[in-house]
Scaffold this motif. Structure first.
Motif, mmCIF file in Angstrom:
data_model
loop_
_atom_site.group_PDB
_atom_site.id
_atom_site.type_symbol
_atom_site.label_atom_id
_atom_site.label_comp_id
_atom_site.label_asym_id
_atom_site.label_seq_id
_atom_site.Cartn_x
_atom_site.Cartn_y
_atom_site.Cartn_z
ATOM 1 N N LEU A 1 10.068 -15.704 132.407
ATOM 2 C CA LEU A 1 8.886 -14.847 132.326
ATOM 3 C C LEU A 1 8.279 -14.837 130.938
ATOM 4 C CD1 LEU A 1 10.245 -11.750 134.320
ATOM 5 C CD2 LEU A 1 8.898 -13.672 135.197
ATOM 6 N N PRO B 1 8.347 -3.934 125.485
ATOM 7 C CA PRO B 1 8.299 -5.405 125.514
ATOM 8 C C PRO B 1 9.696 -6.005 125.382
ATOM 9 C CG PRO B 1 7.559 -4.574 123.388
ATOM 10 C CD PRO B 1 7.733 -3.374 124.266
ATOM 11 N N CYS C 1 16.109 -10.508 135.432
ATOM 12 C CA CYS C 1 16.190 -11.495 134.361
ATOM 13 C C CYS C 1 17.507 -11.352 133.598
ATOM 14 C CB CYS C 1 15.005 -11.313 133.416
ATOM 15 S SG CYS C 1 14.938 -12.569 132.126
ATOM 16 N N THR D 1 9.272 -5.365 134.535
ATOM 17 C CA THR D 1 9.155 -6.662 135.199
ATOM 18 C C THR D 1 10.460 -7.440 135.115
ATOM 19 O OG1 THR D 1 6.798 -6.720 134.679
ATOM 20 C CG2 THR D 1 7.842 -8.808 135.281
ATOM 21 N N ALA D 2 11.111 -7.395 133.953
ATOM 22 C CA ALA D 2 12.386 -8.100 133.797
ATOM 23 C C ALA D 2 13.442 -7.539 134.744
ATOM 24 C CB ALA D 2 12.862 -7.995 132.352
ATOM 25 N N THR E 1 7.462 -10.251 128.305
ATOM 26 C CA THR E 1 7.161 -9.379 129.437
ATOM 27 C C THR E 1 7.577 -7.957 129.073
ATOM 28 O OG1 THR E 1 7.482 -9.089 131.829
ATOM 29 C CG2 THR E 1 9.382 -9.863 130.558
ATOM 30 N N ASN E 2 7.736 -7.093 130.053
ATOM 31 C CA ASN E 2 8.216 -5.739 129.775
ATOM 32 C C ASN E 2 9.486 -5.463 130.571
ATOM 33 O OD1 ASN E 2 7.426 -4.932 132.430
ATOM 34 N ND2 ASN E 2 5.356 -4.502 131.696
ATOM 35 N N THR F 1 17.272 -11.439 129.659
ATOM 36 C CA THR F 1 16.840 -10.169 129.063
ATOM 37 C C THR F 1 18.007 -9.203 128.953
ATOM 38 O OG1 THR F 1 14.610 -10.381 129.967
ATOM 39 C CG2 THR F 1 15.321 -8.176 129.337
ATOM 40 N N ARG G 1 12.481 -8.551 138.471
ATOM 41 C CA ARG G 1 12.741 -9.965 138.744
ATOM 42 C C ARG G 1 14.194 -10.342 138.472
ATOM 43 N NH1 ARG G 1 8.392 -13.435 138.522
ATOM 44 N NH2 ARG G 1 9.982 -15.009 139.028
ATOM 45 N N ASP H 1 11.882 -10.084 126.040
ATOM 46 C CA ASP H 1 11.742 -11.517 126.284
ATOM 47 C C ASP H 1 12.597 -11.923 127.474
ATOM 48 O OD1 ASP H 1 9.990 -12.054 124.172
ATOM 49 O OD2 ASP H 1 11.656 -12.143 122.739
ATOM 50 N N CYS H 2 12.067 -12.839 128.278
ATOM 51 C CA CYS H 2 12.812 -13.355 129.427
ATOM 52 C C CYS H 2 12.680 -14.874 129.478
ATOM 53 C CB CYS H 2 12.305 -12.728 130.726
ATOM 54 S SG CYS H 2 13.114 -13.387 132.212
#
Length: 543
Positions: free
Chosen positions: A349, A328, A362, A356-357, A352-353, A365, A360, A330-331
């Motif tokens: 986001l 996990p 991020c 995904t970060a 998130t994990n 993150t 995308r 944060d974004c």
């Protein structure tokens, strides 16, 4: 390896006995008119390079010629750009083990005279037992108080005229001089020297290929004077052989090179692409379009890598912070990290994990992940991906990257998404991707016949770490910022957009791999990574 780092490459005894075939593809510009005398009174005063007296001007020029310093020699002439280009290309073409240039005659210069001349002798040690020696007339003129050598092609050889060039040939009839790794001709040698096959498939590497051409059979060796069309005008030294010579084998793939060149040529702005074989380290393709210029920036131009460097940040986060693709993170859309305000490209986001970060891209993150690392954490990850490695590849000068420990916490945050002092080349991006794909250190090579020298090697990240990073890179193409390459097969990659200067312009990146082909695309001033993804997809689909 860059010229500043270059060390002399020691070629083994077996290579010392082969016949060298070299050709140059350059035009020797500048006319043969006499130099103009010093500007008259009232002319704009401009401080010019040159020497204070005729003897210093010609002896310094000859010293720079002997020591292979074409830029310094060019500054002692009245056409520094043309002189430097011609001197450099001639040196690369003839590929001598040494050059000796000595003043033989300098005409007396009466008081107040603005012009003089003389003769120097030059000797080229071209190969064992082949020393080419001749005399060269020269002219000097005083321009704005400084003495300069008048530049003309005849300074290279007294018979050389404007638009003509020197080539080295070993064969009377056309034979393959350089083949790609599948045996397909890239360069041919014959009367008129070495020249590309139809289509000129590797224009950026032409000088590198011609400079390393080696014939393994026969004793033919000739220096020829050719015209603008490549037709031999006269043999100046030696004699070409009647028999065929053995071709050198390059690492290039004609299919990959053609696909890469077509891809970059389809883009209007400055574009470059490098492809590597992830198993052998073969340089499969090096391509730039016309907008990128003639300097081989794809091999040694350093740029901020932007979010493509998140590959290294992810290696550090997995290896040093214990994260995995499902961890996990944060974004937020905007975050204050240390004293830096970091923003994403118009999205957030939330919780998130890591996968995904990463997919995308991020920034918030990865700024946080970088700040949690030791000061040298990103540098260690970059080391393991080869960005600080160094190689001497015969015929080319290369730079992979430059990644140092962060000097401050703020810099460390910016480094996490490739916007600090991090630098990488297009070749470095391909090497980074190849390391992730193969799980081993990559030694890039341009030749199957001549070894790459490892000046500074590296050890790759552990297999368990790379397994997580591959998962992240696949998600970029399947569901993230690299979706434009999804139609090109099972592609793994990472996009990047790196702002520079005042932040109004940005370099676009896409690095990755498919199967055993790793690639890197760099677009100068594209302000978006999307076109880099599209260009990479064109390349991969054409393979």
């Amino acid at each position: 390896m860059s010229p500043a780092k270059r060390r002399g490459i020691l070629i083994g005894g077996a290579l010392l006995v082969v016949v060298v075939v070299v050709a140059a593809f350059f035009l020797l510009n500048s006319g043969g008119s006499a130099p103009q005398a010093e500007a008259g009174a009232g002319a704009t005063s401009v401080e010019n390079p040159g020497a204070l007296d005729p003897h210093s001007a010609i002896t310094e020029y000859l010293q720079d010629l002997s020591e292979n310093n074409p830029d310094a020699a060019g500054r002692l002439t009245d056409d520094d750009t043309a002189a430097a280009v011609a001197l450099r290309d001639t040196r690369n073409t003839l590929n001598p083990s040494s050059v000796t240039a000595k003043l033989t005659v300098l005409q007396p210069t009466p008081a107040g005279a603005k012009q003089t001349g003389g003769t120097f002798n030059v000797s080229w040690a071209l190969k064992p037992g082949q020393v080419w020696t001749y005399d060269v007339p020269f002219q000097l003129a005083q321009v704005n108080g400084k003495w300069l050598v008048h530049w003309a092609p005849s300074l290279l050889h007294p018979k050389l005229e404007a638009g003509q060039r020197l080539v080295i040939s070993t064969a009377v009839r056309d034979t393959t001089a350089v083949a790609d790794r599948d045996g397909k001709p890239l360069l041919v040698s014959g009367s008129g020297g070495v020249r590309p096959v139809d289509g000129d498939p590797a224009p950026l590497l032409r000088s590198a290929l011609t400079g390393q051409v080696t014939a393994a059979a026969g004793n033919g060796f000739a220096v020829e004077r050719v015209d603008t069309s490549g037709k031999s005008v006269e043999t100046l030294f030696g004699q070409a052989a009647e028999g065929e010579a053995k071709a050198l084998t390059s690492s290039l793939s004609l299919a990959a090179q053609n696909a890469a060149q077509a891809a970059v040529d389809s883009y209007q702005g400055s574009a470059m692409l490098v492809a590597l074989d992830t198993g052998s380290g073969d340089i499969l393709a090096v391509a730039q379009n016309r907008a990128a210029g003639n300097s081989p920036k794809a091999l040694n131009g350093l740029y901020e890598p932007g979010s493509s460097f998140k590959i290294a940040t992810s290696v550090a986060a997995v290896q040093q912070s214990g994260l995995d693709a499902g961890s996990p993170v944060d974004c937020p859309g905007v975050a204050t990290i240390g004293t830096r305000t970091v923003k994403n490209e118009g999205f957030e986001l939330g919780a998130t994990n890591l996968q995904t970060a990463f997919a995308r891209s991020c920034n918030t993150t990865f700024g946080q992940l970088a700040l949690a690392l030791p000061a040298d954490g990103l540098k260690k990850a970059a080391d393991e991906l080869g960005l600080n490695a160094d190689y001497e590849i015969p015929g080319i000068n290369t730079e992979l990257g430059k990644v140092e420990p962060a000097a401050s916490k703020d810099e460390q945050v910016e480094d996490g998404f490739g916007q600090g002092r991090i630098q990488a080349s297009c070749l470095g991006g391909a090497l980074m991707a190849a390391t992730v794909a193969s799980g081993k250190a990559i030694t890039p090579r341009l030749w199957h016949d001549v070894e790459t020298k490892v000046v500074k090697g590296y050890s790759p990240p552990p297999a368990s770490v790379l397994g997580q990073v591959r998962t992240l890179m696949r998600a970029v193409v399947s569901s993230g910022t690299g979706r434009g390459a999804a139609s090109a097969g099972t592609v793994f990659g990472k996009t990047g957009t790196a702002q520079f200067g005042d932040g109004s312009n940005a370099t676009g990146w896409f690095v990755g791999y498919r199967g055993n082909v790793a690639f890197s695309v760099v677009l100068e001033n594209s302000n978006d990574s999307g076109p880099a993804v599209t260009l990479a997809a064109k390349f991969l689909k054409a393979l």
